[in-house]
Scaffold this active site. Sequence first.
Site, PDB file in Angstrom:
ATOM      1  N   ASN A  87       2.487  -0.207  17.517  1.00  0.00           N
ATOM      2  CA  ASN A  87       3.154  -0.889  16.408  1.00  0.00           C
ATOM      3  C   ASN A  87       4.313  -1.730  16.943  1.00  0.00           C
ATOM      4  O   ASN A  87       4.810  -1.507  18.041  1.00  0.00           O
ATOM      5  CB  ASN A  87       3.669   0.127  15.393  1.00  0.00           C
ATOM      6  CG  ASN A  87       4.017  -0.513  14.066  1.00  0.00           C
ATOM      7  OD1 ASN A  87       3.218  -1.265  13.496  1.00  0.00           O
ATOM      8  ND2 ASN A  87       5.197  -0.244  13.555  1.00  0.00           N
ATOM      9  N   LYS A  95       7.871   3.368  12.055  1.00  0.00           N
ATOM     10  CA  LYS A  95       6.727   3.947  11.350  1.00  0.00           C
ATOM     11  C   LYS A  95       6.079   5.062  12.159  1.00  0.00           C
ATOM     12  O   LYS A  95       5.594   6.061  11.608  1.00  0.00           O
ATOM     13  CB  LYS A  95       5.700   2.872  11.018  1.00  0.00           C
ATOM     14  CG  LYS A  95       6.130   1.908   9.934  1.00  0.00           C
ATOM     15  CD  LYS A  95       5.030   0.911   9.622  1.00  0.00           C
ATOM     16  CE  LYS A  95       5.468  -0.027   8.520  1.00  0.00           C
ATOM     17  NZ  LYS A  95       4.428  -1.055   8.204  1.00  0.00           N
ATOM     18  N   LYS A 136       0.813  -1.216   0.000  1.00  0.00           N
ATOM     19  CA  LYS A 136       0.000   0.000   0.000  1.00  0.00           C
ATOM     20  C   LYS A 136       0.849   1.269   0.000  1.00  0.00           C
ATOM     21  O   LYS A 136       0.472   2.271  -0.619  1.00  0.00           O
ATOM     22  CB  LYS A 136      -0.974  -0.011   1.176  1.00  0.00           C
ATOM     23  CG  LYS A 136      -2.060  -1.075   1.038  1.00  0.00           C
ATOM     24  CD  LYS A 136      -3.064  -1.006   2.180  1.00  0.00           C
ATOM     25  CE  LYS A 136      -4.150  -2.059   1.995  1.00  0.00           C
ATOM     26  NZ  LYS A 136      -5.174  -1.981   3.059  1.00  0.00           N
ATOM     27  N   GLY A 173      -1.145  -2.030  15.123  1.00  0.00           N
ATOM     28  CA  GLY A 173      -0.573  -2.076  13.787  1.00  0.00           C
ATOM     29  C   GLY A 173      -0.647  -0.743  13.078  1.00  0.00           C
ATOM     30  O   GLY A 173      -1.735  -0.193  12.896  1.00  0.00           O
TER      31      GLY A 173
END
Length: 281
Positions: A161, A166, A76, A136
């Site tokens: 996460n 991230k 993605k 997540g």
Amino acid sequence: MSEDHLSSRCAVIGNPIAHSRSPQIHQWFAHQFELRIDYQRIQAEDNSCEKASFEKTVTQFFSAGGRGLNITSPFKQQAFAMADIQSPAACQAESGNTLWLENGQLHVTSTDGAGWYQHIQHLGVELKDCNILILGAGGAGRVIFEYLKELGTVASIVLANRSQEKLATMHFPNNTFGVTLDSIPNQDYDLIINALPTGWQNSFPEVSVPVTETTAAYDLNYAEGAKSFQEWFLAAGGQQKNFYDGWGMLVCQAALSFEIWWAQKPQTAELINHPELILSR
């Protein structure tokens, strides 16, 4: 191959991809409008060259006259990065699940957030003033986090996460928090959302989170893919009546992609309420 056939070609790209029910869902929508479409699964290579493999697959698909692509894990972010035109929804999360060509330019958007919210509304789950935990920070998890921030009606959002990497690039305004899975605040959550890409491997990490009889849980995976999170939730003290899987989200986000590609808005309620119409096939 005729031009008409080429213009009817759509697909979903991911790795793994064999479990995807997107082809059946889009065929279900197409029947509503007497459209003939060719919707396939495409597995892009998942190795050290996966980015180049994914981009080559997308380029070849549209060069051959393809109409639209859905993107799933783990591509993605790559879909977002390679597009010429990025929608606001995609830009918020730097992630995309829907690609199409328009005037020679590659467009990307994410229908995950809106699709998830449509399903939440269908279920009648109240989000106002809720404390929400998202597990997540990948594509879909980040999209839902950004969607909830934009909604502005929840009390707090914790995004957890596996690693800090991230989270370091994200913005956490008041009452939103980014943490690792091993440092989740020990507080009551009204809704726990599983966006970890572990469902189809039937594994769920050790997570220490308070769960009560009123806690709701939502897995972005569905059917067998939601089993490991469901087992964790029930073992932690959750109630089966408060557990929801992501089948309805899949249907709703697919409908939004279908509408972009075909300018037709399919009905979704029957398929949401009766997944066996497809899952039993």
